[in-house]
Design an enzyme around this catalytic site. Structure first.
Site, PDB file in Angstrom:
ATOM      1  N   HIS A 171       0.805  -1.223   0.000  1.00 41.17           N
ATOM      2  CA  HIS A 171       0.000   0.000   0.000  1.00 41.17           C
ATOM      3  C   HIS A 171       0.843   1.281   0.000  1.00 41.17           C
ATOM      4  O   HIS A 171       0.708   2.102  -0.909  1.00 41.17           O
ATOM      5  CB  HIS A 171      -0.999  -0.037   1.160  1.00 41.17           C
ATOM      6  CG  HIS A 171      -1.735   1.242   1.388  1.00 41.17           C
ATOM      7  ND1 HIS A 171      -2.551   1.809   0.435  1.00 41.17           N
ATOM      8  CD2 HIS A 171      -1.756   2.094   2.457  1.00 41.17           C
ATOM      9  CE1 HIS A 171      -3.057   2.943   0.907  1.00 41.17           C
ATOM     10  NE2 HIS A 171      -2.601   3.139   2.128  1.00 41.17           N
TER      11      HIS A 171
ATOM     12  N   HIS B 148       3.039   7.199   5.481  1.00 44.35           N
ATOM     13  CA  HIS B 148       1.807   7.828   5.945  1.00 44.35           C
ATOM     14  C   HIS B 148       1.016   6.973   6.940  1.00 44.35           C
ATOM     15  O   HIS B 148       0.227   7.498   7.712  1.00 44.35           O
ATOM     16  CB  HIS B 148       0.917   8.233   4.770  1.00 44.35           C
ATOM     17  CG  HIS B 148       0.169   7.100   4.136  1.00 44.35           C
ATOM     18  ND1 HIS B 148       0.699   6.343   3.124  1.00 44.35           N
ATOM     19  CD2 HIS B 148      -1.063   6.589   4.381  1.00 44.35           C
ATOM     20  CE1 HIS B 148      -0.177   5.423   2.769  1.00 44.35           C
ATOM     21  NE2 HIS B 148      -1.265   5.547   3.517  1.00 44.35           N
TER      22      HIS B 148
ATOM     23  N   GLU C  23      -0.213   5.091  12.611  1.00 49.60           N
ATOM     24  CA  GLU C  23      -1.508   4.495  12.856  1.00 49.60           C
ATOM     25  C   GLU C  23      -1.403   2.980  13.068  1.00 49.60           C
ATOM     26  O   GLU C  23      -2.139   2.407  13.854  1.00 49.60           O
ATOM     27  CB  GLU C  23      -2.381   4.769  11.628  1.00 49.60           C
ATOM     28  CG  GLU C  23      -3.792   5.160  11.947  1.00 49.60           C
ATOM     29  CD  GLU C  23      -4.470   5.693  10.703  1.00 49.60           C
ATOM     30  OE1 GLU C  23      -4.166   6.842  10.326  1.00 49.60           O
ATOM     31  OE2 GLU C  23      -5.255   4.962  10.087  1.00 49.60           O
ATOM     32  N   ASP C  24      -0.499   2.364  12.351  1.00 49.57           N
ATOM     33  CA  ASP C  24      -0.456   0.906  12.351  1.00 49.57           C
ATOM     34  C   ASP C  24       0.601   0.295  13.261  1.00 49.57           C
ATOM     35  O   ASP C  24       0.656  -0.910  13.427  1.00 49.57           O
ATOM     36  CB  ASP C  24      -0.230   0.384  10.919  1.00 49.57           C
ATOM     37  CG  ASP C  24      -1.423   0.698  10.037  1.00 49.57           C
ATOM     38  OD1 ASP C  24      -2.492   0.983  10.602  1.00 49.57           O
ATOM     39  OD2 ASP C  24      -1.277   0.670   8.811  1.00 49.57           O
TER      40      ASP C  24
ATOM     41  N   ASP D 153     -26.174  11.921 -25.424  1.00 52.13           N
ATOM     42  CA  ASP D 153     -25.029  12.815 -25.403  1.00 52.13           C
ATOM     43  C   ASP D 153     -23.888  12.162 -24.634  1.00 52.13           C
ATOM     44  O   ASP D 153     -23.631  12.525 -23.507  1.00 52.13           O
ATOM     45  CB  ASP D 153     -25.501  14.106 -24.717  1.00 52.13           C
ATOM     46  CG  ASP D 153     -24.496  15.211 -24.862  1.00 52.13           C
ATOM     47  OD1 ASP D 153     -23.511  15.017 -25.600  1.00 52.13           O
ATOM     48  OD2 ASP D 153     -24.691  16.261 -24.232  1.00 52.13           O
TER      49      ASP D 153
HETATM   50 MN    MN Z   1      -3.130   4.497   3.830  1.00 49.74          MN
END
Ligand code: MN
Length: 718
Positions: A49, A73, A77-78, A262
């Site tokens: 990722h 990034h 968090e992880d 269209d």
């Molecule tokens: Mn991410």
């Protein structure tokens, strides 16, 4: 085949020779360490990722700081053992700021998912205001998550997809990143409106063979026509329109998928603006244009700088198709926006010549600075993200850019805050129209204002732009506050009678400071508001204030006496009445006034137009008719504060003070400030009488660029 870090580094080297490959590798290794053993829902190692995010950033030609941030990034968090400090120590402040900005707040107790989302968005926006790269990294992250959304359970898919359509695709649009915006929209559409998506996809795929034939033939014909006309170096692209834009058209025109004809579009990319108009002429000569579909975004670019000419025409077989004309530079900017201008200096904060970006950031700043509730914040951000694609004109032909759903009241506030605050009606195309009327692009709107006009609460039910809503709310809040202050004052005065203490004595009482502090009021006004809105009882407060000093106070209050008459006011029926000029409206010699008898203070003279007069008029027995004595015109100089709303231009202040001098008036104080496109000047002048004041107001009103001059009730520069 998973991406290799070396391949991305090679790609970066192609557009940025100064890139630090060792730094990128170091960030890669750190990310690998942090995500060690973690898996994505797809079953792949988590590291895939951040590498994909970095790769997307490299497609935008991002600088090293953004690339490193992309790799890192998710590390905070992880991985609980890694802190923002670690990131800062290893990769510097800028990277830490970006990673911090995109890192979600850890779950707060008792907070709903929605509350968390808003809190995270707020955090993201605040961080973006310091460094635009925060939002760019977030967009790259979101794009990869959308590309791999199939691995999430359906309910999560829908939440992410809606958020992408409502927040992130519009942000990409704001930043002029056309390719990114389109991909986010197509993916967001696919997962949020599954049934509609499949219906349109099926209908279009049935037309695909016909459409690609049509595109091929028409492309050739356009190329031949342009070449015959001597236009050189152009490129023609043909395509089937994106499904989300077809869906939006269906919704807007309320038609079914069978009625969508269209869906074919061409793009003519030229060397010069002249060639764009040349190509337009050729297209309109060969095919019949569809009325109302011609848009010249070259002459009047969109707010995000988007420039192109759009038109739709009808082929000989009845098939409609759209043609866009733009130069090569416009094309590059429309596709990559910000990234087309990315700079590679070490302190790069996006672009310097970032006009469209700064317009958007300006909105965000306003939303950050106004302390507003979460739901208003979300609504405001979403509204500001809605594309502004409607041009409304003032009677003098000045274009004003507004979003689609805007009404007359939005237009009034877009012209000037005071125009909005004082508006009472509007003429659209010369016809009187209610303020709630929704406008159409090209409307000519004249706002009718009145001295007595003021915002009403029901305007909030049809105002659509955040600007109008914000200004209306600000006005109503202030009005409410003023009302409560006044009410608090009256209640305190009333209660004071029991203790035989005047309001003035109360408000200058030696214990006041301490009591205010103890009860948590920042100032006297806050106290009065609390009293006026019944949050605090005057009786309780006063008893508290006078607890120990009652004796002393009551005797002192008797010594206070109102000012003696200097003869400039004649009180009908009672010549030697004492009087003083009301503080709330500060009447000046010669204007219409009324008097009220106040216990302990004698006669108070108010302007007849003072808003307190109607309040006191409840007790008509206290009212006294009064007028100024013409013979004994005093030499008193009355200080009067004027608030002047202007356009923001250089020299405005000098023009105003020049006028003041011209009329032999003393300028006692002044202050000016610019607020975006508007200027606001406060002056305090010394005038002898009402005629003097009126002359001055008229003269200032006639200065070019002055919208409005207001005589303020307050006597202080704020
Ligand atoms: Mn991410």
């Amino acid at each position: 085949m998973p991406l290799r870090i070396e391949d991305i580094i090679d790609k970066v080297k192609k557009y940025n020779q100064g890139s630090d490959s060792d730094l990128l590798k170091k960030a890669y290794l750190f990310s690998a360490y942090a995500h060690e053993g973690q898996l994505r829902r797809s079953g792949e190692p988590y590291l895939v990722h951040p590498i994909e995010v970095m790769n997307i950033l490299a497609d935008f030609k991002a600088d090293d700081v953004a690339l490193v941030s992309g790799l890192l990034h998710d590390v905070i968090e992880d991985n609980y053992s890694i802190s923002l400090n670690d990131v800062e120590n290893k990769f510097g402040k800028d990277v830490a700021h970006i990673v911090g900005g995109v890192t979600k707040i850890s779950q707060l107790q008792d907070s709903s998912r929605e509350k968390m989302e808003i809190a995270n968005l707020r955090k993201l926006i605040v961080a973006t205001l310091d460094d635009l790269r925060v939002i760019i990294v977030k967009l790259a992250d979101r794009l990869h998550n959308m590309r791999t959304l199939e691995f999430l359970p359906p309910d999560k898919q829908k939440i992410k997809a809606m958020e992408t359509l409502e927040i992130y695709a519009p942000i990409a649009y704001r930043l002029g990143m056309g390719i990114l915006k389109t991909e986010l929209e197509e993916l967001g559409f696919q997962y949020s409106y599954k049934r509609e998506y499949e219906e349109i996809a099926k209908a279009i795929s049935e037309k695909r063979v016909y459409a690609s034939n049509f595109i091929e033939k028409k492309k050739e014909e356009i190329e031949n026509l342009l070449t015959e006309a001597g236009i050189k170096g152009f490129e023609v692209q043909g395509r089937i329109k994106h499904l989300y834009s077809i869906y939006q058209k269906m919704k807007m025109q309320d038609i079914s998928v069978e009625q969508v004809y269209d869906y074919v579009a061409f793009r003519i990319i030229t060397n010069s603006i002249m060639d764009c108009y040349g190509a337009l002429g050729i297209v309109h000569t060969r095919w019949k244009p569809i009325p109302g579909r011609f848009k010249d975004w070259i002459n009047m670019p969109k707010e995000n700088h988007y420039s192109s000419i759009h038109t739709s025409v009808i082929a000989d077989n009845g098939q409609p198709f759209e043609v866009q004309m733009r130069t090569k530079e416009m094309h590059k900017e429309a596709e990559n926006g910000l990234s087309a201008h990315w700079r590679y200096k070490d302190k790069s904060h996006g672009r310097d010549d970032e006009e469209p970006v700064s317009v958007w950031l300006q909105y965000l700043k306003e939303w950050r600075d106004e302390a507003i509730g979460d739901s208003d914040f979300m609504k405001g951000v979403q509204m500001d993200l809605a594309p502004k694609e409607m041009y409304i004109f003032t009677p003098k032909g000045k274009p004003v850019l507004l979003s689609f759903s805007a009404t007359c009241i939005d237009f009034a506030y877009a012209v000037h805050t005071e125009v909005g605050n004082k508006c009472i009606g509007a003429r659209v195309g010369g016809k009187m129209t209610p303020l709630k009327t929704q406008l159409k692009s090209g409307d000519i709107v004249e706002v009718i204002t009145s001295q007595h006009g003021k915002p009403s609460r029901d305007w909030l039910s049809f105002a659509k732009t955040s600007r109008a809503i914000g200004k209306i709310k600000a006005f109503l809040n202030k009005e409410e506050r003023d009302k409560n202050t006044e009410m608090g004052r009256l209640m305190l005065e009333q209660e004071g009678h029991h203790y035989k203490i005047s309001l003035k004595r109360i408000l200058s009482h030696q214990n006041l400071e301490v009591i205010l502090k103890k009860s948590g009021f920042v100032d006297i006004e806050a106290l009065l508001v609390a009293l006026g809105s019944n949050k605090l009882r005057a009786k309780t407060f006063l008893a508290n204030l006078l607890k120990n000093t009652e004796q002393e106070e009551t005797t002192q209050s008797k010594t206070e006496s109102p000012k003696e008459s200097d003869g400039s006011v004649v009180v009908l029926g009672s010549k030697d009445m004492l009087y003083s000029l009301a503080k709330c409206c500060k009447p000046i010699y010669g204007e219409n006034v009324v008097g009220f008898i106040s216990r302990g203070k004698g006669l108070i003279i108010h302007r007849a137009s003072c808003s307190n007069v109607s309040k006191y008029a409840i007790n008509p027995e206290r009212m006294m008719p009064v007028e100024w004595d013409i013979k004994s015109k005093s030499n008193i100089i009355h200080p009067v504060k004027l608030e002047i709303y202007t356009e923001d231009r250089v020299g405005m202040m000098a023009d105003v003070t020049g006028k003041v001098k011209e009329l032999n008036t003393n300028l006692l104080d002044s202050r000016g400030k610019g607020m975006g496109s508007e200027g606001y000047i406060q002056i305090i002048v010394g005038v002898t009488d009402i005629n003097h004041l009126n002359k001055l107001i008229l003269a200032i009103n006639n200065i070019k660029g002055v919208f409005k001059v207001v005589r303020s009730r307050s006597g202080r520069i704020t």
